[in-house]
Design an enzyme around this catalytic site. Structure first.
Site, PDB file in Angstrom:
ATOM      1  N   VAL A 190      77.589 -19.933 -64.308  1.00  0.00           N
ATOM      2  CA  VAL A 190      78.274 -21.121 -63.788  1.00  0.00           C
ATOM      3  C   VAL A 190      77.895 -22.351 -64.609  1.00  0.00           C
ATOM      4  O   VAL A 190      78.755 -23.172 -64.948  1.00  0.00           O
ATOM      5  CB  VAL A 190      77.943 -21.338 -62.290  1.00  0.00           C
ATOM      6  CG1 VAL A 190      78.713 -22.533 -61.753  1.00  0.00           C
ATOM      7  CG2 VAL A 190      78.284 -20.095 -61.477  1.00  0.00           C
ATOM      8  N   LYS A 210      73.994 -21.095 -52.183  1.00  0.00           N
ATOM      9  CA  LYS A 210      74.143 -20.868 -50.733  1.00  0.00           C
ATOM     10  C   LYS A 210      72.824 -20.568 -50.043  1.00  0.00           C
ATOM     11  O   LYS A 210      72.576 -21.013 -48.935  1.00  0.00           O
ATOM     12  CB  LYS A 210      75.153 -19.750 -50.457  1.00  0.00           C
ATOM     13  CG  LYS A 210      74.721 -18.380 -50.940  1.00  0.00           C
ATOM     14  CD  LYS A 210      75.802 -17.663 -51.678  1.00  0.00           C
ATOM     15  CE  LYS A 210      75.347 -17.412 -53.072  1.00  0.00           C
ATOM     16  NZ  LYS A 210      76.332 -16.846 -53.954  1.00  0.00           N
ATOM     17  N   GLY A 257      83.509 -20.097 -53.495  1.00  0.00           N
ATOM     18  CA  GLY A 257      83.784 -20.483 -54.888  1.00  0.00           C
ATOM     19  C   GLY A 257      84.700 -21.677 -55.022  1.00  0.00           C
ATOM     20  O   GLY A 257      84.364 -22.783 -54.611  1.00  0.00           O
ATOM     21  N   GLY A 260      81.951  -6.419 -63.606  1.00  0.00           N
ATOM     22  CA  GLY A 260      81.321  -7.738 -63.406  1.00  0.00           C
ATOM     23  C   GLY A 260      81.573  -8.315 -62.021  1.00  0.00           C
ATOM     24  O   GLY A 260      81.275  -9.486 -61.775  1.00  0.00           O
ATOM     25  N   GLU A 311      76.645  -7.555 -58.982  1.00  0.00           N
ATOM     26  CA  GLU A 311      75.468  -7.788 -59.819  1.00  0.00           C
ATOM     27  C   GLU A 311      74.675  -6.497 -59.998  1.00  0.00           C
ATOM     28  O   GLU A 311      74.872  -5.530 -59.269  1.00  0.00           O
ATOM     29  CB  GLU A 311      74.599  -8.859 -59.158  1.00  0.00           C
ATOM     30  CG  GLU A 311      75.279 -10.216 -59.183  1.00  0.00           C
ATOM     31  CD  GLU A 311      74.449 -11.295 -58.528  1.00  0.00           C
ATOM     32  OE1 GLU A 311      73.215 -11.147 -58.491  1.00  0.00           O
ATOM     33  OE2 GLU A 311      75.051 -12.270 -58.069  1.00  0.00           O
ATOM     34  N   ASP A 318      74.412 -12.230 -48.350  1.00  0.00           N
ATOM     35  CA  ASP A 318      75.122 -13.304 -49.048  1.00  0.00           C
ATOM     36  C   ASP A 318      76.163 -13.939 -48.115  1.00  0.00           C
ATOM     37  O   ASP A 318      76.229 -15.169 -47.978  1.00  0.00           O
ATOM     38  CB  ASP A 318      75.794 -12.716 -50.301  1.00  0.00           C
ATOM     39  CG  ASP A 318      76.680 -13.730 -51.010  1.00  0.00           C
ATOM     40  OD1 ASP A 318      76.172 -14.437 -51.890  1.00  0.00           O
ATOM     41  OD2 ASP A 318      77.874 -13.819 -50.673  1.00  0.00           O
ATOM     42  N   LYS A 327      76.432 -17.882 -46.273  1.00  0.00           N
ATOM     43  CA  LYS A 327      77.636 -18.723 -46.300  1.00  0.00           C
ATOM     44  C   LYS A 327      78.094 -19.053 -44.882  1.00  0.00           C
ATOM     45  O   LYS A 327      78.520 -20.180 -44.603  1.00  0.00           O
ATOM     46  CB  LYS A 327      78.741 -18.000 -47.073  1.00  0.00           C
ATOM     47  CG  LYS A 327      78.410 -17.888 -48.557  1.00  0.00           C
ATOM     48  CD  LYS A 327      79.315 -16.880 -49.244  1.00  0.00           C
ATOM     49  CE  LYS A 327      79.045 -16.816 -50.736  1.00  0.00           C
ATOM     50  NZ  LYS A 327      79.712 -15.651 -51.369  1.00  0.00           N
ATOM     51  N   GLY A 346      83.045 -16.329 -60.035  1.00  0.00           N
ATOM     52  CA  GLY A 346      83.439 -16.408 -61.438  1.00  0.00           C
ATOM     53  C   GLY A 346      83.019 -17.767 -61.968  1.00  0.00           C
ATOM     54  O   GLY A 346      83.093 -18.780 -61.255  1.00  0.00           O
TER      55      GLY A 346
HETATM   56  N1  LIG Z   1      78.260 -16.481 -60.675  1.00  0.00           N
HETATM   57  C1  LIG Z   1      79.153 -16.816 -59.769  1.00  0.00           C
HETATM   58  O1  LIG Z   1      80.307 -16.401 -59.810  1.00  0.00           O
HETATM   59  C2  LIG Z   1      78.756 -17.755 -58.650  1.00  0.00           C
HETATM   60  C3  LIG Z   1      79.728 -18.103 -57.669  1.00  0.00           C
HETATM   61  C4  LIG Z   1      79.389 -19.008 -56.650  1.00  0.00           C
HETATM   62  C5  LIG Z   1      78.110 -19.527 -56.614  1.00  0.00           C
HETATM   63  N2  LIG Z   1      77.182 -19.145 -57.561  1.00  0.00           N
HETATM   64  C6  LIG Z   1      75.856 -19.729 -57.485  1.00  0.00           C
HETATM   65  O2  LIG Z   1      75.626 -20.508 -58.642  1.00  0.00           O
HETATM   66  C7  LIG Z   1      74.235 -20.483 -58.961  1.00  0.00           C
HETATM   67  C8  LIG Z   1      74.070 -20.032 -60.412  1.00  0.00           C
HETATM   68  O3  LIG Z   1      74.568 -18.721 -60.559  1.00  0.00           O
HETATM   69  P1  LIG Z   1      74.800 -18.033 -62.010  1.00  0.00           P
HETATM   70  O4  LIG Z   1      75.595 -16.823 -61.746  1.00  0.00           O
HETATM   71  O5  LIG Z   1      75.287 -19.048 -62.973  1.00  0.00           O
HETATM   72  O6  LIG Z   1      73.281 -17.633 -62.374  1.00  0.00           O
HETATM   73  P2  LIG Z   1      72.718 -17.123 -63.780  1.00  0.00           P
HETATM   74  O7  LIG Z   1      73.827 -16.703 -64.684  1.00  0.00           O
HETATM   75  O8  LIG Z   1      71.624 -16.164 -63.476  1.00  0.00           O
HETATM   76  O9  LIG Z   1      72.072 -18.444 -64.420  1.00  0.00           O
HETATM   77  C9  LIG Z   1      70.885 -19.012 -63.921  1.00  0.00           C
HETATM   78  C10 LIG Z   1      70.435 -20.126 -64.878  1.00  0.00           C
HETATM   79  O10 LIG Z   1      69.279 -20.725 -64.282  1.00  0.00           O
HETATM   80  C11 LIG Z   1      68.210 -20.701 -65.225  1.00  0.00           C
HETATM   81  N3  LIG Z   1      66.936 -20.496 -64.545  1.00  0.00           N
HETATM   82  C12 LIG Z   1      66.561 -19.410 -63.801  1.00  0.00           C
HETATM   83  N4  LIG Z   1      65.309 -19.582 -63.308  1.00  0.00           N
HETATM   84  C13 LIG Z   1      64.909 -20.784 -63.789  1.00  0.00           C
HETATM   85  C14 LIG Z   1      63.690 -21.518 -63.670  1.00  0.00           C
HETATM   86  N5  LIG Z   1      62.659 -21.047 -62.975  1.00  0.00           N
HETATM   87  N6  LIG Z   1      63.611 -22.721 -64.276  1.00  0.00           N
HETATM   88  C15 LIG Z   1      64.647 -23.210 -64.994  1.00  0.00           C
HETATM   89  N7  LIG Z   1      65.818 -22.560 -65.157  1.00  0.00           N
HETATM   90  C16 LIG Z   1      65.935 -21.361 -64.553  1.00  0.00           C
HETATM   91  C17 LIG Z   1      68.500 -19.561 -66.176  1.00  0.00           C
HETATM   92  O11 LIG Z   1      67.823 -19.821 -67.362  1.00  0.00           O
HETATM   93  P3  LIG Z   1      67.951 -18.911 -68.694  1.00  0.00           P
HETATM   94  O12 LIG Z   1      69.287 -19.295 -69.275  1.00  0.00           O
HETATM   95  O13 LIG Z   1      66.804 -19.372 -69.530  1.00  0.00           O
HETATM   96  O14 LIG Z   1      67.874 -17.493 -68.233  1.00  0.00           O
HETATM   97  C18 LIG Z   1      70.027 -19.633 -66.278  1.00  0.00           C
HETATM   98  O15 LIG Z   1      70.404 -20.572 -67.244  1.00  0.00           O
HETATM   99  C19 LIG Z   1      73.586 -19.573 -57.924  1.00  0.00           C
HETATM  100  O16 LIG Z   1      73.092 -20.344 -56.856  1.00  0.00           O
HETATM  101  C20 LIG Z   1      74.747 -18.712 -57.448  1.00  0.00           C
HETATM  102  O17 LIG Z   1      74.555 -18.219 -56.124  1.00  0.00           O
HETATM  103  C21 LIG Z   1      77.491 -18.284 -58.559  1.00  0.00           C
END
Ligand SMILES: NC(=O)c1ccc[n+]([C@@H]2O[C@H](COP(=O)([O-])OP(=O)(O)OC[C@H]3O[C@@H](n4cnc5c(N)ncnc54)[C@H](OP(=O)(O)O)[C@@H]3O)[C@@H](O)[C@H]2O)c1
Length: 407
Positions: A15, A90, A119, A172, A175, A186, A190, A287
């Site tokens: 994201v 969330k 989302g 994808g 997870e 999850d 929400k 996404g």
């Molecule tokens: N993916 C989706 O479709 C989606 C949809 C709705 C909501 N969300 C929410 O959006 C949020 C992010 O999701 P995502 O899918 O983007 O996650 P992600 O791909 O796992 O990315 C997490 C990011 O946070 C960084 N990070 C992790 N631990 C850290 C720490 N201790 N200190 C500093 N940075 C740290 C990671 O760093 P590195 O780059 O160094 O690994 C990475 O850049 C979550 O809360 C998720 O529930 C996601």
């Protein structure tokens, strides 16, 4: 605030990266509607960036790390420092909502979290702002795209939960560790957020009862099709007997229900109140690009105006024993008197049958039934009694059914 809106970005994964790109692409459009051009002034990743520096140089902190540690600490620090916060997290809002809302109030800043539920579908804004003048009685829907994809595929292909989960991971939609999605946690987070906003009462994860979809069998879906039913993992938050009930459970819907056609990784949320009857919102629930759109929308809201007030009133009692309708799948011996014995157990527990399908013979004999609404305690008592009958070849399987038919 004047000059560019300085954004400190915490997390640049799925994201965060999409948000980074979207800010570059839409900065001019945001400036036109809000009067200020957003600019990312610092990025924190696991291996890169310094939180203190990013905080000092930001007007708005966008938290896209996920999880509660260290996200909770960073978000609290930002709010206490008088910075607005946008998050898509969330679990953070569901588990630590009370202290986060209090910190935002004390700091005189906004905490926005549209992307944390459904989302890109703007359910938070609609509940908090558009519908602030009406007393909502019920908020429910499909708030987890992973499970909706899996259930849709199981129904279409007849494949098992395990087979479809692997496919969802390859595409994808699930997870590597799918536990929170398929186990219901999850969706529970929400629903805790939606219930808090809809009913103006503190609701945490512990107040939500939840079940997932790991026990669903392909033949449940096949038989249900014959009964005109489709299966969804539903979150339901409603006012009940002066309190509230917030639950997540797999549930059959009749074909005319507005949520029945929601297939694949999509989300849909319905809100009900006497004044508005019902409103349904649906769209992509996850996404990177879709979620980033909701995050940037929150930034625009912050730049454009006042915060929605988080009115959190008295804690309402959580009502756990509610009434539901059930689908019941019984694998039975093929012999006379079976149906009468089953009917006797159901009748003694005050449960009436809406429809029955008898299938198979010999070692494949089954009774598939749908009950009318009954208190859940009574139904589970009957289920225990049914399991003890000597002609039962396997543990009875039960799944809730929403009885309302929308035409
Ligand atoms: N993916 C989706 O479709 C989606 C949809 C709705 C909501 N969300 C929410 O959006 C949020 C992010 O999701 P995502 O899918 O983007 O996650 P992600 O791909 O796992 O990315 C997490 C990011 O946070 C960084 N990070 C992790 N631990 C850290 C720490 N201790 N200190 C500093 N940075 C740290 C990671 O760093 P590195 O780059 O160094 O690994 C990475 O850049 C979550 O809360 C998720 O529930 C996601």
């Amino acid at each position: 605030m004047t000059g560019p809106a300085r954004i400190g970005l915490l997390g640049k994964g799925t994201v965060g990266s999409a948000f980074h790109d979207l800010v570059a692409e839409r900065a001019g459009a945001v400036a036109e509607v809000s009067g200020r051009r957003p600019e990312i002034t610092g990025v924190l990743r696991r291996s890169d960036g310094d939180f203190e520096e990013i905080l000092a140089g930001a007007d708005i902190v966008v938290e896209l790390i996920g999880g509660t540690d260290p996200a909770r600490d960073y978000v609290l620090r930002a709010l206490e420092a008088g910075k607005h916060v946008v998050t898509a997290n969330k679990q953070l809002v569901a588990q630590h909502g009370d202290e986060l809302f209090e910190a935002a109030r004390a700091g005189g800043v906004q905490l926005r979290f549209e992307a944390a539920v459904a989302g890109a579908v703007p359910v938070i804004r609609v509940i908090q702002e558009s519908l602030a003048a009406t007393e909502l009685t019920k908020v429910f829907g499909i708030v987890n795209g992973t499970t909706n994809f899996i259930l849709t595929e199981m129904a279409k292909t007849g494949a098992s939960f395990e087979e479809v989960l692997v496919r969802a991971q390859e595409l994808g939609y699930a997870e590597a560790d799918p536990t929170d999605d398929v186990g219901g946690a999850d969706a529970a987070a929400k629903m805790a957020i939606l219930a808090r906003l809809a009913f103006g009462t503190p609701v945490g994860l512990a107040d939500v009862s939840y079940e997932g979809i790991t026990d669903i069998q392909p033949d449940d879906l096949a038989y249900a099709k014959e009964l005109g039913l489709s299966l969804k993992l539903l979150g339901v938050a409603e006012r009940r007997r002066g309190g509230i009930s917030v639950r997540v459970f797999p549930c059959f819907l009749y074909g005319g229900h507005p949520l029945a056609p929601i297939e694949g990784p999509f989300n849909a949320v319905m809100v009900e109140s006497p004044a508005i009857t019902e409103i349904t919102m649906s769209g992509p629930g996850a996404g990177g690009a879709a979620t980033a759109t909701a995050v940037l929308g929150d930034v625009v809201s912050i730049l454009s105006g006042e915060a929605p007030v988080h009115v959190t009133g008295e804690r309402l009692e959580v009502v756990r024993d509610v009434a539901s309708s059930f689908y019941l799948h019984l694998e039975v011996a093929d012999r006379p008197g079976v149906l009468a014995a089953v009917a006797d157990v159901l009748g003694r527990n005050g449960i009436s049958v809406r429809s029955v399908v008898q299938r198979g013979t010999g070692h494949d004999a089954r009774l598939v039934m749908v009950m009318h609404q009954t208190p859940e305690d009574a139904f589970y008592t009957a289920l225990e009694e049914l399991a003890k009958l000597d002609f039962m070849r396997a543990t009875p399987r039960a799944i809730r059914v929403i009885e309302e038919e929308f035409n």
